[in-house]
Design a protein around this motif. Sequence first.
Motif, short mmCIF file in Angstrom:
data_model
loop_
_atom_site.label_atom_id
_atom_site.label_comp_id
_atom_site.label_asym_id
_atom_site.label_seq_id
_atom_site.Cartn_x
_atom_site.Cartn_y
_atom_site.Cartn_z
N ALA A 138 0.83 -1.21 0.00
CA ALA A 138 0.00 0.00 0.00
C ALA A 138 0.86 1.26 0.00
O ALA A 138 0.56 2.24 -0.69
CB ALA A 138 -0.93 -0.01 1.21
N GLU A 139 1.97 1.24 0.76
CA GLU A 139 2.86 2.42 0.75
C GLU A 139 3.53 2.59 -0.61
O GLU A 139 3.68 3.72 -1.10
CB GLU A 139 3.93 2.28 1.84
N LEU A 140 3.91 1.48 -1.23
CA LEU A 140 4.52 1.57 -2.55
C LEU A 140 3.54 2.14 -3.57
O LEU A 140 3.90 3.05 -4.34
CB LEU A 140 4.99 0.18 -2.99
N THR A 141 2.32 1.64 -3.60
CA THR A 141 1.36 2.16 -4.57
C THR A 141 1.00 3.61 -4.25
O THR A 141 0.73 4.40 -5.17
CB THR A 141 0.10 1.28 -4.62
N GLY A 142 1.02 3.97 -2.95
CA GLY A 142 0.81 5.37 -2.59
C GLY A 142 1.92 6.25 -3.11
O GLY A 142 1.68 7.39 -3.57
N LEU A 144 3.66 5.68 -5.78
CA LEU A 144 3.45 5.81 -7.22
C LEU A 144 2.39 6.85 -7.51
O LEU A 144 2.53 7.67 -8.43
CB LEU A 144 3.05 4.46 -7.80
N ALA A 145 1.31 6.84 -6.73
CA ALA A 145 0.23 7.82 -6.94
C ALA A 145 0.72 9.24 -6.70
O ALA A 145 0.25 10.19 -7.34
CB ALA A 145 -0.95 7.50 -6.02
N ALA A 146 1.68 9.39 -5.78
CA ALA A 146 2.23 10.71 -5.47
C ALA A 146 3.37 11.09 -6.41
O ALA A 146 4.01 12.13 -6.21
CB ALA A 146 2.71 10.74 -4.02
N LEU A 149 8.30 8.23 -7.74
CA LEU A 149 9.27 7.50 -8.56
C LEU A 149 9.39 8.08 -9.96
O LEU A 149 10.28 7.68 -10.72
CB LEU A 149 8.88 6.02 -8.67
N GLY A 150 8.52 9.00 -10.34
CA GLY A 150 8.50 9.48 -11.70
C GLY A 150 7.85 8.47 -12.62
O GLY A 150 7.28 7.47 -12.17
N PRO A 151 7.94 8.69 -13.93
CA PRO A 151 7.33 7.75 -14.88
C PRO A 151 7.91 6.34 -14.71
O PRO A 151 9.13 6.16 -14.68
CB PRO A 151 7.70 8.33 -16.25
N VAL A 152 7.04 5.35 -14.59
CA VAL A 152 7.48 3.97 -14.37
C VAL A 152 7.76 3.33 -15.72
O VAL A 152 6.89 3.28 -16.60
CB VAL A 152 6.41 3.18 -13.60
N SER A 153 8.98 2.81 -15.88
CA SER A 153 9.38 2.20 -17.14
C SER A 153 9.35 0.68 -17.10
O SER A 153 9.37 0.02 -18.15
CB SER A 153 10.79 2.66 -17.52
N VAL A 203 0.83 -3.76 -8.76
CA VAL A 203 1.59 -2.51 -8.93
C VAL A 203 1.29 -1.91 -10.30
O VAL A 203 1.07 -0.70 -10.43
CB VAL A 203 3.10 -2.76 -8.74
N ALA A 204 1.28 -2.75 -11.33
CA ALA A 204 1.00 -2.26 -12.68
C ALA A 204 -0.40 -1.65 -12.76
O ALA A 204 -0.60 -0.61 -13.41
CB ALA A 204 1.14 -3.39 -13.69
N GLY A 205 -1.36 -2.26 -12.08
CA GLY A 205 -2.70 -1.69 -12.05
C GLY A 205 -2.74 -0.35 -11.34
O GLY A 205 -3.51 0.54 -11.71
N ALA A 206 -1.90 -0.20 -10.31
CA ALA A 206 -1.83 1.07 -9.60
C ALA A 206 -1.23 2.16 -10.48
O ALA A 206 -1.59 3.34 -10.37
CB ALA A 206 -1.01 0.92 -8.32
N VAL A 207 -0.30 1.79 -11.36
CA VAL A 207 0.33 2.77 -12.26
C VAL A 207 -0.69 3.32 -13.25
O VAL A 207 -0.76 4.52 -13.50
CB VAL A 207 1.53 2.14 -13.00
N THR A 208 -1.50 2.42 -13.83
CA THR A 208 -2.42 2.84 -14.89
C THR A 208 -3.81 3.18 -14.38
O THR A 208 -4.59 3.80 -15.09
CB THR A 208 -2.54 1.74 -15.95
N GLY A 209 -4.14 2.72 -13.17
CA GLY A 209 -5.47 2.95 -12.64
C GLY A 209 -6.52 1.98 -13.15
O GLY A 209 -7.72 2.21 -12.96
#
Length: 392
Positions: A138-142, A144-146, A149-153, A203-209
């Motif tokens: 949850a902290e990691l996906t948070g 990413l939302a904030a 990490l910048g754009p995730v490659s 995690v990938a779902g958190a990146v794209t929503g």
Amino acid sequence: MTADGPPRVALVGANGHGRWHRRVIAALHAAGRLRLVALVDVRPQEDEPDAPTPPGTGVFTDHRAMLAASRPDVVVVCTPPHTHLPIARDVLAAGADLLLEKPPVLDLAEHRALLAASDAAGRAVQVNFQALGSAALAELTGALAADRLGPVSGIATVAGWQRPDAYYARSAWAGRRSVDGRPALDGVLANPLAHALMQCLAVAGAVTGEPVRPARIEVERYRVRPIEVDDTTVLRLTPHAGPPVLAALTLAAEEHVAGDVLVTGGRGRAVLEYPTDRLRLPSDARPRVVPGRQGLLANLLDHRAGGVPLIAPLARTGPFTAVLDALRDAPEPTLLGGDVVRTVGDGPQRVRVIRGVGEVLRAAADTGALPSEAGVPWATRPYVVDLDDNHL
């Protein structure tokens, strides 16, 4: 709570990994969160000192007889994956909510059938991908939302475990591709290290929503003993939207790697060791434990009591099932031997390991390249599946 006290809970599949569920249930029973009313297994009940069976608990060998006699409110199902759908349908038709051991089912047709049964019964289905309850995730996906990490490659996972000969003698479906004409797929990706891939997909779902929609799957699958499935796999998933996902997994490791999820962004890399909830963000000097993992059975009880969202509802696991569905018709894994494989120990605890596999898998996770692309001598060409946007 029900009218006559806490929810009545039953466990189908009380032996083997079911003993882990018995310990979880015992703690919640002692806390007054539930009442264990029945245990079901086709074999005699194994002793579990940390989870004594409460007086009055029914013991059954048939889940239908249990449903009729015990009338549980919640049923935990921990049986072989190829048995999940018929048992789950019976549970839902009996009016109980369901905690279903991972993988929930082994192809998308069964996934859709189970979703339809859940909707028709108006009951909840939670899948026991327990690492999804991690506060570290949850902290990691948070983060990413904030945009920390910048754009995730890229998103990758690497894990190296060992399984002895005894592991493949544990049951009639161990190491099998199919049982009684139904997929079993008891390989590294579908069973013991399924959590590693599911964490990446989360995690990938958190990146794209949105849930991951696979466009291409490329996979190299290997085995070190005459089983029907993979004990070593490197899989690269290219989605229709979002960063690629790579999973590099083995049960023939020389050295243990608990399970790292690597998220590479423009501002650095985050590393989540998912079995231990250790997290290192780019701003951290060293990894740290993030406490507070939520149990999925407790979460299901909270959902029943007050509408708390499920952590691992069946729909969330759709991308994982989509991967299994795409790989169902893959050729047999390549059998490795000779100087590539060495044995350690003897008897039932003998293990077989792939020389240098840790470096091979770590390089794949770091670079995104499959072993065959990196020139690994024992690597073979990948199996490739292209999928349309409606596959999930």
